[in-house]
Structures are given as structure tokens and as C-alpha cells.
Scaffold this active site. Structure first.
Site, PDB file in Angstrom:
ATOM      1  N   LEU A 142      13.246 -30.265 -15.338  1.00 27.07           N
ATOM      2  CA  LEU A 142      12.474 -29.239 -14.640  1.00 27.07           C
ATOM      3  C   LEU A 142      13.378 -28.018 -14.499  1.00 27.07           C
ATOM      4  O   LEU A 142      14.592 -28.162 -14.336  1.00 27.07           O
ATOM      5  CB  LEU A 142      12.052 -29.714 -13.242  1.00 27.07           C
ATOM      6  CG  LEU A 142      11.033 -30.846 -13.126  1.00 27.07           C
ATOM      7  CD1 LEU A 142      10.827 -31.215 -11.658  1.00 27.07           C
ATOM      8  CD2 LEU A 142       9.709 -30.469 -13.767  1.00 27.07           C
ATOM      9  N   ASP A 143      12.796 -26.839 -14.551  1.00 24.79           N
ATOM     10  CA  ASP A 143      13.586 -25.638 -14.305  1.00 24.79           C
ATOM     11  C   ASP A 143      14.213 -25.707 -12.918  1.00 24.79           C
ATOM     12  O   ASP A 143      13.667 -26.330 -11.995  1.00 24.79           O
ATOM     13  CB  ASP A 143      12.703 -24.382 -14.384  1.00 24.79           C
ATOM     14  CG  ASP A 143      12.263 -24.058 -15.805  1.00 24.79           C
ATOM     15  OD1 ASP A 143      12.821 -24.653 -16.742  1.00 24.79           O
ATOM     16  OD2 ASP A 143      11.360 -23.219 -15.953  1.00 24.79           O
ATOM     17  N   ARG A 144      15.328 -25.033 -12.777  1.00 25.27           N
ATOM     18  CA  ARG A 144      16.057 -25.063 -11.507  1.00 25.27           C
ATOM     19  C   ARG A 144      15.182 -24.653 -10.322  1.00 25.27           C
ATOM     20  O   ARG A 144      15.236 -25.254  -9.252  1.00 25.27           O
ATOM     21  CB  ARG A 144      17.270 -24.138 -11.606  1.00 25.27           C
ATOM     22  CG  ARG A 144      18.154 -24.153 -10.383  1.00 25.27           C
ATOM     23  CD  ARG A 144      19.395 -23.296 -10.617  1.00 25.27           C
ATOM     24  NE  ARG A 144      20.284 -23.337  -9.473  1.00 25.27           N
ATOM     25  CZ  ARG A 144      21.466 -22.701  -9.439  1.00 25.27           C
ATOM     26  NH1 ARG A 144      21.878 -22.007 -10.488  1.00 25.27           N
ATOM     27  NH2 ARG A 144      22.220 -22.770  -8.365  1.00 25.27           N
ATOM     28  N   ARG A 260       5.436 -20.676 -17.356  1.00 29.07           N
ATOM     29  CA  ARG A 260       5.803 -19.354 -16.865  1.00 29.07           C
ATOM     30  C   ARG A 260       5.442 -18.271 -17.881  1.00 29.07           C
ATOM     31  O   ARG A 260       4.900 -17.213 -17.523  1.00 29.07           O
ATOM     32  CB  ARG A 260       7.302 -19.321 -16.547  1.00 29.07           C
ATOM     33  CG  ARG A 260       7.687 -20.351 -15.500  1.00 29.07           C
ATOM     34  CD  ARG A 260       9.185 -20.595 -15.432  1.00 29.07           C
ATOM     35  NE  ARG A 260       9.918 -19.455 -14.907  1.00 29.07           N
ATOM     36  CZ  ARG A 260      11.235 -19.485 -14.668  1.00 29.07           C
ATOM     37  NH1 ARG A 260      11.921 -20.583 -14.914  1.00 29.07           N
ATOM     38  NH2 ARG A 260      11.838 -18.414 -14.187  1.00 29.07           N
TER      39      ARG A 260
END
Length: 331
Positions: A142-144, A260
Site C-alpha cells: 500500500l502507498d505510504r 490516484r
């Protein structure tokens, strides 16, 4: 596997059967103990790591019999000091745990692993918190700045079975995302190739590209409107006069920054997104209490890697997002 930092000489490593299917970066992180992850990513990006004499990417999967060439690696005193001072032990809220894998509710602001300027992440902290565990590996990422469901395998067989599901796109991954403006209810499918590139400073970015782009990766995102919201009178309302839309977003492909970029390219960026968002709106929303990107890995459906039965994991919006959303008005 070596327990000491590797020597400063070229190394040739043959991938064994047990490591089949692992990402190159994860394989090297396990093999090159004591080497900072930022350095591992740097030698991969520079082309110094070779697979069967050819270039290889960090997210490429290794296969049994692959011959990897590792360049000479010298550890600085600072790197050796970091190796001697591992990540702090930390457990994360559990959604599910059994003998095969565990699912945690990852908070925003925590990387899933160290590297690219981050000393440590979720996996390093969990390993320190569970020194008795013989095997703990990230199943996916997962993205930060994204919160939510994250899987960690406790067995090699479970890791392979779960990663196979992700690779074959048989998992159901649904996120909650709040976007700028009124999302058109009729817009339900985003099927646009994505192209990865690097900024001059080496930071990774992604953009929508045409179907004729040979480097474009097919990317499919399904979108469903969950609710619509209006800001209270003031600056955020002026910047986003059409309010905000909470979306249930299901990805059929797992590309870098897919949600995104797809949502931003449709003209409705995720609020709080510091890479692809509306930066002026983000500044205003920070003043109103939104301190992070509003993207949450909400639900994950999969087949249990051992029992072979369907399982659905879910975690609700974290408190900071619930509280901020409650400050808006239903529209």
C-alpha cells in the site's frame, strides 16, 4: 542466508525453488542483510544488478535458476550503525490472524517497508515485535499515505498462494476515496493504460498514456458513488463549489498509484493527495483538519491460501477520516 553484511566484491546468486515468484527487491532485501534498502533500490535502478546478464526491475519476479549479478557493496560506518540499530518493535491493529497469514489495519504515514529514504516500515517493525516468527513477508503493498488492509504471510506456501491470487487478479480490492467535485454517476469504469516514469530527482510518478504506448500497462478501475458531501461556507467550498464525492473504488489491476492517477485524470483528484491532487485545495483542507490523503483500503476478498475457502476482510475508515468527513454536510 548470510548473517553478516556482504563483502565488497561481485557476487553471483542463483535463485532457488523456494524463492520462486518473489519480487527482486524483496529477494535482495532478504539476501543482503545489513545493506540499507535505499542502496538496494539504487543498484537496481542503475542497472548494476543483472539477471541472466540483462537489466531487471525492482518489481520483476525471480524464477528458479535465475543468475543474479550483485555489484560490490561497501557499507559505510553509518550504514553499519543502522544495521546494528534495527527498526523499533511495533504491532499493528489486527483484522485477522491464523497459521498462514495475518491482516493488519495499516495506518497512514507508515511505509510498508524501508527504502527510498525510509529507514524502516511495517514489515521491519513487525519482525522486531515477533522475534520468534520464522517467516514474515509482505504479500502486497500500500502507498505510504494509504491506510487499510495489508496482508503479511507467515509461511512461504501462503505467500506464494496469496501472491498468485494478486497476480491473477482474482482478489477483490475495494478502497474508499474522497474526491474533489461531483463524480458523474454514469462514469463507472476507467480503462486507461498507465506509464511509469521518474522525475529528475529520481522520484517515481505515473501518468495516463495512450493504448499505442509500448510501455503503457493496461489498468482497469471500477467506481461506484457511495455518498456526496458539501463543504461548509469558506475557502474549501469556494475552491470546490461542487463539493466532494465519496467513492467505492475496486481495482482489477494493481498498478503503481493506479487509483490516484485514474481519478485525477478524470478531473476528480483524491483530496489530500500530495502527488496528483489539487494542491491549493489540499492547503485549505489542511487548515480545516484534513492532514492526510483520503484513500483507505477498505475491503479485500480472497481465497484462504490453506483452507481454500472464500474470506472477506474489512476495516472501517480510521477515526481521523471519520471525524473530518462528519464536519462536512451531506449533499
Amino acid at each position: 542466508m548470510p548473517s553478516q553484511p556482504p563483502p565488497a566484491e561481485v557476487r553471483l546468486i542463483t535463485v532457488d525453488e523456494e524463492s520462486a515468484g518473489q519480487r527482486l527487491d524483496n529477494f535482495l532485501i532478504r539476501m543482503l542483510k545489513g545493506v540499507p534498502k535505499s542502496h538496494i533500490y539504487r543498484i537496481i535502478r542503475s542497472g548494476e544488478v543483472r539477471r541472466n546478464k540483462g537489466r531487471v526491475g525492482a518489481d520483476d519476479r525471480v524464477a528458479p535458476g535465475d543468475l543474479l549479478r550483485i555489484p560490490p557493496i561497501r557499507l559505510s560506518e553509518r550504514a553499519e550503525e543502522k544495521a546494528a540499530n534495527p527498526a523499533p518493535a511495533r504491532e499493528f491493529p489486527l483484522i485477522h490472524e491464523d497459521d498462514a497469514f495475518l491482516a493488519i489495519d495499516k495506518p497512514a504515514g507508515v511505509a510498508v517497508h524501508g527504502g527510498s529514504g525510509v529507514s524502516f516500515g511495517v514489515i521491519e517493525q513487525i519482525r522486531q515485535a515477533r522475534p520468534q516468527a520464522r517467516f514474515l513477508e509482505l504479500v502486497h503493498r500500500l502507498d505510504r499515505e494509504t491506510s487499510g488492509v495489508l496482508l503479511i504471510a507467515k509461511k512461504k506456501s501462503a505467500l506464494k498462494a496469496l501472491q498468485d491470487q494478486f497476480r491473477e487478479r482474482s482478489t477483490g480490492k475495494t478502497y474508499l476515496a474522497l474526491v474533489k467535485g461531483a463524480w458523474p454517476a454514469r462514469l463507472k469504469v476507467l480503462d486507461q493504460p498507465l506509464h511509469k516514469f521518474l522525475l529528475p530527482d529520481g522520484e517515481r510518478r505515473v501518468r495516463v498514456t495512450g493504448r499505442e504506448d509500448p510501455d503503457g500497462m493496461r489498468s482497469v478501475t471500477l467506481v461506484k458513488v457511495a455518498s456526496r458531501w458539501q463543504a461548509s461556507p469558506g475557502e474549501p467550498a469556494a475552491i470546490s463549489p461542487d463539493g466532494f464525492t465519496l467513492l467505492e473504488v475496486t481495482i482489477k489491476t494493481g498498478r503503481t498509484h493506479q487509483i490516484r492517477v485514474h481519478l485525477a485524470s478524470a478531473g476528480h483528484p483524491i483530496v489530500g493527495d500530495d502527488k496528483y491532487g489539487d494542491f491549493e485545495l489540499n492547503r485549505q483542507l489542511q487548515r480545516s483538519g484534513l492532514k492526510r490523503m483520503f484513500l483507505h483500503a477498505w475491503r479485500l476478498a480472497l481465497v484462504h491460501p490453506v483452507a481454500a475457502t472464500p474470506i472477506e476482510l474489512q476495516t472501517e475508515l480510521p477515526p481521523e477520516l471519520q471525524v473530518w468527513l462528519a464536519s462536512l454536510k451531506p449533499h
